[in-house]
Scaffold this motif. Structure first.
Motif, PDB file in Angstrom:
ATOM      1  N   THR A 192       4.318  -8.652   9.127  1.00 12.85           N
ATOM      2  CA  THR A 192       3.202  -8.306   8.235  1.00 12.85           C
ATOM      3  C   THR A 192       3.283  -6.852   7.779  1.00 12.85           C
ATOM      4  O   THR A 192       3.095  -6.544   6.592  1.00 12.85           O
ATOM      5  CB  THR A 192       1.860  -8.561   8.944  1.00 12.85           C
ATOM      6  N   CYS A 199       6.051  -6.386   5.195  1.00 11.04           N
ATOM      7  CA  CYS A 199       5.669  -6.869   3.856  1.00 11.04           C
ATOM      8  C   CYS A 199       4.636  -5.960   3.201  1.00 11.04           C
ATOM      9  O   CYS A 199       4.675  -5.730   1.976  1.00 11.04           O
ATOM     10  CB  CYS A 199       5.141  -8.300   3.952  1.00 11.04           C
ATOM     11  N   ALA A 200       3.712  -5.438   4.000  1.00  8.87           N
ATOM     12  CA  ALA A 200       2.716  -4.511   3.453  1.00  8.87           C
ATOM     13  C   ALA A 200       3.395  -3.229   2.970  1.00  8.87           C
ATOM     14  O   ALA A 200       3.047  -2.693   1.901  1.00  8.87           O
ATOM     15  CB  ALA A 200       1.666  -4.192   4.514  1.00  8.87           C
ATOM     16  N   LYS A 233       5.167  -4.006  -0.296  1.00 11.65           N
ATOM     17  CA  LYS A 233       4.215  -4.115  -1.416  1.00 11.65           C
ATOM     18  C   LYS A 233       3.777  -2.730  -1.881  1.00 11.65           C
ATOM     19  O   LYS A 233       3.687  -2.466  -3.084  1.00 11.65           O
ATOM     20  CB  LYS A 233       3.001  -4.938  -0.978  1.00 11.65           C
ATOM     21  N   VAL A 274       0.362 -11.321   3.230  1.00  9.97           N
ATOM     22  CA  VAL A 274       0.224 -10.209   2.295  1.00  9.97           C
ATOM     23  C   VAL A 274      -0.024 -10.713   0.871  1.00  9.97           C
ATOM     24  O   VAL A 274      -0.810 -10.122   0.118  1.00  9.97           O
ATOM     25  CB  VAL A 274       1.476  -9.305   2.350  1.00  9.97           C
TER      26      VAL A 274
END
Length: 251
Positions: free
Chosen positions: A115, A118-119, A122, A209
């Motif tokens: 997580t 991916c954050a 982004k 996400v």
């Protein structure tokens, strides 16, 4: 049967310094793996105008994931065993090679690592979508389910043979390479059908996400079942037997 080897462990294990260090290693290794793997797909899309589903994109994904997993397993092996995957942890648990409480601690670390990766992607890409895994057109959920079972079986069987088996000897040195290779090969085989996850954490991070949970159960149930079968098969037929192996001259 390996089931009689399953150990629950003690609740206190989740706060043991050694277990916490191992969980931190799993968090970092999973972050490294997902950041490189997911990031490579995002980069390829940016450079080729969403060409990650082309043959070249598939080869790029296989190469990126294989190399990233090789590194992620290698850097975590001496601390946590370098699972980098809830399915691998589950397969090890089924074979009695990790306790339930330690395994759950690994799961939390792996999901959190994915997580966070991916954050970060982004944020670092200015808001680009972290693409979740999806079934290709014409591929049913049951087709994808079987694909994920078979591919994860191959992965966890490789982990057992090269990293967990006490008789592995010098072959343990190449475990990270073998594990990276089988993931890369599976992506080439199944990537065009399911994306070839083989790893619930790798599926969970992008889904959370981007908040897209389409067919998410396929990427959990398939890998966990495949991993469980691999753990049972390897423990039952290749570790649990008590006889000495035949000398090479007998073959």
């Amino acid at each position: 049967m390996p089931f009689n080897q399953i150990a629950v462990g003690r609740y206190e294990e989740v706060s043991h310094p050694g277990a916490l260090k191992a969980a931190l290693a799993e968090f970092i290794s999973t972050l490294i793996f997902v950041f490189a793997g997911e990031g490579s797909g995002m980069a390829f899309n940016k450079l080729t105008d969403n060409g990650s589903t082309t043959p070249a994109g598939l080869v790029a994904a296989a190469l990126a994931h294989g190399l990233a997993l090789f590194v992620a397993v290698a850097v975590g092996a001496n601390v946590s065993g370098g699972h980098v995957n809830p399915a691998v942890t589950f397969g090890a648990f089924i074979g009695g090679n990790i306790t339930l409480f330690r395994g759950l601690l690994y799961w939390v670390a792996q999901l959190l690592g994915s997580t966070v990766a991916c954050a970060l992607l982004k944020f670092a890409t200015g808001g680009l979508t972290t693409s979740g895994f999806a079934l290709s057109t014409g591929v049913s959920v049951w087709n994808g389910f079987v694909f994920e079972i078979v591919m994860t079986f191959a992965l966890v069987y490789t982990v057992y043979a090269t990293a967990i088996d006490p008789k592995k000897g010098n072959i343990g040195i190449i475990a990270p390479i073998a594990i990276g290779f089988i993931v890369g090969a599976n992506i080439l085989a199944g990537g065009a059908f399911t994306g070839a996850s083989m790893n619930p954490a790798v599926s969970f991070g992008p889904a959370l996400v981007s908040w897209d949970w389409t067919n998410q159960w396929v990427y959990w149930a398939g890998p966990l079942i495949g991993a469980g079968i691999a753990g049972v098969v390897y423990e039952l037929f290749f570790i649990s037997h008590t006889h000495e192996p035949l000398p090479s001259s007998e073959f």
